[in-house]
Design an enzyme around this catalytic site. Structure first.
Site, PDB file in Angstrom:
ATOM      1  N   GLY A   9       0.848  -1.190   0.000  1.00 19.47           N
ATOM      2  CA  GLY A   9       0.000   0.000   0.000  1.00 19.47           C
ATOM      3  C   GLY A   9       0.886   1.243   0.000  1.00 19.47           C
ATOM      4  O   GLY A   9       2.108   1.166  -0.217  1.00 19.47           O
ATOM      5  N   GLY A  12       3.759   1.048   2.904  1.00 21.04           N
ATOM      6  CA  GLY A  12       4.810   0.073   2.616  1.00 21.04           C
ATOM      7  C   GLY A  12       5.680   0.544   1.461  1.00 21.04           C
ATOM      8  O   GLY A  12       6.914   0.435   1.497  1.00 21.04           O
ATOM      9  N   LYS A 101      -1.083   0.497  12.127  1.00 18.54           N
ATOM     10  CA  LYS A 101      -1.670   1.170  13.287  1.00 18.54           C
ATOM     11  C   LYS A 101      -3.063   0.602  13.555  1.00 18.54           C
ATOM     12  O   LYS A 101      -3.965   0.766  12.727  1.00 18.54           O
ATOM     13  CB  LYS A 101      -1.758   2.686  13.019  1.00 18.54           C
ATOM     14  CG  LYS A 101      -0.368   3.334  12.885  1.00 18.54           C
ATOM     15  CD  LYS A 101      -0.411   4.797  12.476  1.00 18.54           C
ATOM     16  CE  LYS A 101       0.997   5.376  12.388  1.00 18.54           C
ATOM     17  NZ  LYS A 101       1.041   6.720  11.796  1.00 18.54           N
ATOM     18  N   ALA A 133       2.446   9.136   3.927  1.00 18.14           N
ATOM     19  CA  ALA A 133       3.292   8.352   3.011  1.00 18.14           C
ATOM     20  C   ALA A 133       3.847   9.201   1.871  1.00 18.14           C
ATOM     21  O   ALA A 133       5.026   9.090   1.532  1.00 18.14           O
ATOM     22  CB  ALA A 133       2.470   7.184   2.465  1.00 18.14           C
ATOM     23  N   LYS A 184      -5.083   7.623  17.738  1.00 17.57           N
ATOM     24  CA  LYS A 184      -5.178   8.897  16.991  1.00 17.57           C
ATOM     25  C   LYS A 184      -6.016   8.754  15.722  1.00 17.57           C
ATOM     26  O   LYS A 184      -6.627   9.722  15.263  1.00 17.57           O
ATOM     27  CB  LYS A 184      -3.792   9.475  16.696  1.00 17.57           C
ATOM     28  CG  LYS A 184      -2.941   8.720  15.663  1.00 17.57           C
ATOM     29  CD  LYS A 184      -3.196   9.119  14.217  1.00 17.57           C
ATOM     30  CE  LYS A 184      -2.582   8.118  13.259  1.00 17.57           C
ATOM     31  NZ  LYS A 184      -2.913   8.340  11.865  1.00 17.57           N
ATOM     32  N   THR A 241      -2.786  14.169  11.982  1.00 22.92           N
ATOM     33  CA  THR A 241      -3.971  13.601  11.335  1.00 22.92           C
ATOM     34  C   THR A 241      -5.260  14.338  11.700  1.00 22.92           C
ATOM     35  O   THR A 241      -6.244  14.219  10.988  1.00 22.92           O
ATOM     36  CB  THR A 241      -4.103  12.094  11.640  1.00 22.92           C
ATOM     37  OG1 THR A 241      -3.631  11.835  12.942  1.00 22.92           O
ATOM     38  CG2 THR A 241      -3.307  11.269  10.702  1.00 22.92           C
ATOM     39  N   GLU A 274      -8.049   3.209   9.000  1.00 21.17           N
ATOM     40  CA  GLU A 274      -7.937   2.258  10.116  1.00 21.17           C
ATOM     41  C   GLU A 274      -8.827   2.633  11.299  1.00 21.17           C
ATOM     42  O   GLU A 274      -9.269   1.770  12.048  1.00 21.17           O
ATOM     43  CB  GLU A 274      -6.485   2.156  10.599  1.00 21.17           C
ATOM     44  CG  GLU A 274      -5.547   1.433   9.656  1.00 21.17           C
ATOM     45  CD  GLU A 274      -5.639  -0.093   9.775  1.00 21.17           C
ATOM     46  OE1 GLU A 274      -6.710  -0.612  10.124  1.00 21.17           O
ATOM     47  OE2 GLU A 274      -4.631  -0.753   9.483  1.00 21.17           O
TER      48      GLU A 274
HETATM   49  N1  LIG Z   1      -0.598   5.812   4.345  1.00 19.54           N
HETATM   50  C1  LIG Z   1       0.044   6.387   5.341  1.00 19.54           C
HETATM   51  O1  LIG Z   1       0.414   7.569   5.236  1.00 19.54           O
HETATM   52  C2  LIG Z   1       0.345   5.624   6.600  1.00 19.54           C
HETATM   53  C3  LIG Z   1      -0.225   4.395   6.883  1.00 19.54           C
HETATM   54  N2  LIG Z   1       0.072   3.746   8.038  1.00 19.54           N
HETATM   55  C4  LIG Z   1      -0.508   2.439   8.347  1.00 19.54           C
HETATM   56  O2  LIG Z   1      -0.006   1.456   7.444  1.00 19.54           O
HETATM   57  C5  LIG Z   1      -0.959   0.398   7.294  1.00 19.54           C
HETATM   58  C6  LIG Z   1      -1.161   0.146   5.809  1.00 19.54           C
HETATM   59  O3  LIG Z   1      -1.761   1.304   5.258  1.00 19.54           O
HETATM   60  P1  LIG Z   1      -1.459   1.855   3.797  1.00 19.54           P
HETATM   61  O4  LIG Z   1      -0.131   1.408   3.312  1.00 19.54           O
HETATM   62  O5  LIG Z   1      -1.737   3.300   3.835  1.00 19.54           O
HETATM   63  O6  LIG Z   1      -2.554   1.084   2.927  1.00 19.54           O
HETATM   64  P2  LIG Z   1      -3.324   1.626   1.633  1.00 19.54           P
HETATM   65  O7  LIG Z   1      -4.623   2.203   2.043  1.00 19.54           O
HETATM   66  O8  LIG Z   1      -2.435   2.466   0.797  1.00 19.54           O
HETATM   67  O9  LIG Z   1      -3.594   0.288   0.827  1.00 19.54           O
HETATM   68  C7  LIG Z   1      -4.428  -0.739   1.293  1.00 19.54           C
HETATM   69  C8  LIG Z   1      -3.550  -1.938   1.611  1.00 19.54           C
HETATM   70  O10 LIG Z   1      -4.351  -2.953   2.181  1.00 19.54           O
HETATM   71  C9  LIG Z   1      -3.941  -4.189   1.638  1.00 19.54           C
HETATM   72  N3  LIG Z   1      -4.980  -5.199   1.822  1.00 19.54           N
HETATM   73  C10 LIG Z   1      -6.285  -5.107   1.481  1.00 19.54           C
HETATM   74  N4  LIG Z   1      -6.919  -6.261   1.800  1.00 19.54           N
HETATM   75  C11 LIG Z   1      -5.982  -7.076   2.371  1.00 19.54           C
HETATM   76  C12 LIG Z   1      -5.995  -8.395   2.905  1.00 19.54           C
HETATM   77  N5  LIG Z   1      -7.105  -9.135   2.900  1.00 19.54           N
HETATM   78  N6  LIG Z   1      -4.842  -8.897   3.400  1.00 19.54           N
HETATM   79  C13 LIG Z   1      -3.709  -8.190   3.400  1.00 19.54           C
HETATM   80  N7  LIG Z   1      -3.624  -6.930   2.905  1.00 19.54           N
HETATM   81  C14 LIG Z   1      -4.747  -6.396   2.396  1.00 19.54           C
HETATM   82  C15 LIG Z   1      -3.671  -3.861   0.202  1.00 19.54           C
HETATM   83  O11 LIG Z   1      -2.903  -4.879  -0.405  1.00 19.54           O
HETATM   84  C16 LIG Z   1      -2.907  -2.565   0.362  1.00 19.54           C
HETATM   85  O12 LIG Z   1      -1.557  -2.825   0.627  1.00 19.54           O
HETATM   86  C17 LIG Z   1      -2.222   0.860   8.042  1.00 19.54           C
HETATM   87  O13 LIG Z   1      -2.257   0.234   9.302  1.00 19.54           O
HETATM   88  C18 LIG Z   1      -2.021   2.379   8.199  1.00 19.54           C
HETATM   89  O14 LIG Z   1      -2.668   2.894   9.344  1.00 19.54           O
HETATM   90  C19 LIG Z   1       0.959   4.243   8.923  1.00 19.54           C
HETATM   91  C20 LIG Z   1       1.565   5.447   8.692  1.00 19.54           C
HETATM   92  C21 LIG Z   1       1.315   6.229   7.519  1.00 19.54           C
HETATM   93  O1  LIG Z   2      -0.994   7.447   9.984  1.00 20.87           O
HETATM   94  C1  LIG Z   2      -0.938   8.346   9.183  1.00 20.87           C
HETATM   95  C2  LIG Z   2      -0.039   9.495   9.320  1.00 20.87           C
HETATM   96  O2  LIG Z   2       0.841   9.353  10.388  1.00 20.87           O
HETATM   97  C3  LIG Z   2      -1.840   8.321   7.994  1.00 20.87           C
HETATM   98  O3  LIG Z   2      -3.076   8.754   8.408  1.00 20.87           O
HETATM   99  P1  LIG Z   2      -4.395   8.283   7.650  1.00 20.87           P
HETATM  100  O4  LIG Z   2      -4.380   6.772   7.684  1.00 20.87           O
HETATM  101  O5  LIG Z   2      -5.512   8.908   8.379  1.00 20.87           O
HETATM  102  O6  LIG Z   2      -4.278   8.786   6.230  1.00 20.87           O
END
Ligand SMILES: NC(=O)C1=CN([C@@H]2O[C@H](COP(=O)(O)OP(=O)(O)OC[C@H]3O[C@@H](n4cnc5c(N)ncnc54)[C@H](O)[C@@H]3O)[C@@H](O)[C@H]2O)C=CC1
Ligand SMILES: O=C(CO)COP(=O)(O)O
Length: 325
Positions: A9, A12, A101, A133, A184, A241, A274
């Site tokens: 995502g 990552g 998270k 990200a 948060k 956020t 989330e």
């Molecule tokens: N996007 C950001 O800025 C940030 C995200 N996070 C955390 O990182 C984690 C991942 O979020 P993002 O990368 O933003 O995701 P994203 O919203 O960009 O993408 C969705 C992700 O979920 C995955 N997914 C969907 N169904 C699935 C399943 N059944 N099994 C495994 N994976 C599945 C997809 O493959 C994809 O990687 C979350 O816990 C988020 O809170 C933490 C810090 C920053």
């Molecule tokens: O965790 C995040 C920033 O630190 C990303 O926030 P959102 O998942 O609300 O986009």
């Protein structure tokens, strides 16, 4: 170093880019075949992080085992899918850095507890903080909390993953780092509601401050340290956020505040918010710990279909109390 990243995502992919820009070879596991294919062919993640050109040091794959054969593995799945994905990874003693998270539904466990159950031989750390990200992937300055119960491991990993614009601060407080990031997201939905309902900036500041009191009450009950809750992964991420439409959680709250049905806002989305998954889990965990979390309860009510105005009125009409945690 060879670094593994599990989860293709936005987050990552951004973390893979940071690690690659530091000269590491990165193996990135993505669930979607199209993500694997487009990263390897045109060095972009057109689905989840479209505007960022990626390093050729990143190789995407659908093979979890291949990602497991690296020096350290960043785990970046949505929180509710972490257990299932980890069950497919060899437990070979490589350090795992959890970057998601949330709190697991059903077990009410923090993610390091989940990872420890599945990967008993692998040392575990948590990376959390104010990190959109797209900004991290663009190389903009960012600081994070890097926590492990083994503080020497936290310091060692911090040295190994630090970059000029990516600055980890080590701590031994794993629960504190995780609770800040999980709670948060729920509070960001609440702040979005304030914005969407046009309640003003005073109300938003009040929501952040009283939300932080809520986060602190819950954190202390689950063993977190107050300085971690007031640090990057707690207050830092809460401020980020709760004040930006770049947050998916805040934007979801804006929609709710405008009176759109939660079902409509949540169905068919490819990206995660989330806080929507965490809110009911947090309400249950708070009740189990005997902690009062009225903002979390209000967010749950809205996600379950309650009208905005009565929920806000109920929050405002709670009995007056002394300030403090
Ligand atoms: N996007 C950001 O800025 C940030 C995200 N996070 C955390 O990182 C984690 C991942 O979020 P993002 O990368 O933003 O995701 P994203 O919203 O960009 O993408 C969705 C992700 O979920 C995955 N997914 C969907 N169904 C699935 C399943 N059944 N099994 C495994 N994976 C599945 C997809 O493959 C994809 O990687 C979350 O816990 C988020 O809170 C933490 C810090 C920053
Ligand atoms: O965790 C995040 C920033 O630190 C990303 O926030 P959102 O998942 O609300 O986009």
């Amino acid at each position: 170093m060879k670094i593994g990243v599990i989860g293709g995502g936005a987050w990552g992919t951004a973390l893979a880019q940071v690690m690659a820009s530091g000269g590491n070879d990165v193996r990135l596991w993505a669930r979607e075949k199209e993500v694997v294919s487009v990263i390897n062919s045109v060095h972009r993640n057109t689905l989840f992080l479209p505007d960022c050109p990626l390093s050729e040091r990143i190789t995407a794959t659908g093979e979890l085992g291949w990602v497991g054969e690296t020096d350290a593995i960043l785990v970046v799945t949505p929180a509710q899918h972490m257990r299932t994905v980890l069950e497919g990874l060899p437990d070979n003693g490589r350090p795992l850095i959890l970057c998601s998270k949330g709190i697991e539904a059903g077990s009410l466990k923090l993610l390091h507890e989940v990872a420890h159950e599945v990967m008993a031989s692998s040392p575990i750390a948590v990376l959390s903080g104010p990190t959109f990200a797209h900004e991290v992937a663009a190389g903009l300055p960012t600081a994070v909390t890097l926590a492990s119960a083994d503080e020497e491991l936290a310091r060692d990993l911090a040295e190994r993953i630090a970059q000029p614009t990516f600055r980890p601060y080590a701590t031994g407080d794993v629960a504190g780092a995780e609770i800040g990031g999980a709670v948060k997201n729920v509070l960001a939905i609440a702040c979005g509601v304030v914005d969407g309902a046009g309640l003003g900036q005073n109300a938003r500041a009040a929501m952040i401050a009283r939300g932080f009191a809520e986060m602190t009450r819950f954190g202390l009950a689950r063993g977190a340290r107050v300085e971690t809750l007031g640090g990057l992964s707690g207050l830092g991420d809460l401020v980020l956020t709760c004040t930006s439409t770049s947050s998916r959680n805040f934007s979801l709250g804006v929609g709710l505040g405008e009176g759109k049905p939660a079902r409509e806002l949540l169905e068919d989305r490819r990206t995660v918010a989330e806080g929507a998954a965490t809110a009911p889990v947090l309400r249950e965990a708070a009740s189990e710990a005997g902690v009062d979390m009225p903002i979390t309860q209000a967010v749950c009510a809205l996600l379950e279909g309650a009208q905005v105005r009565p929920v806000i009125d109920a929050l405002l009409n709670r009995p007056l109390r002394a300030e403090g945690v």
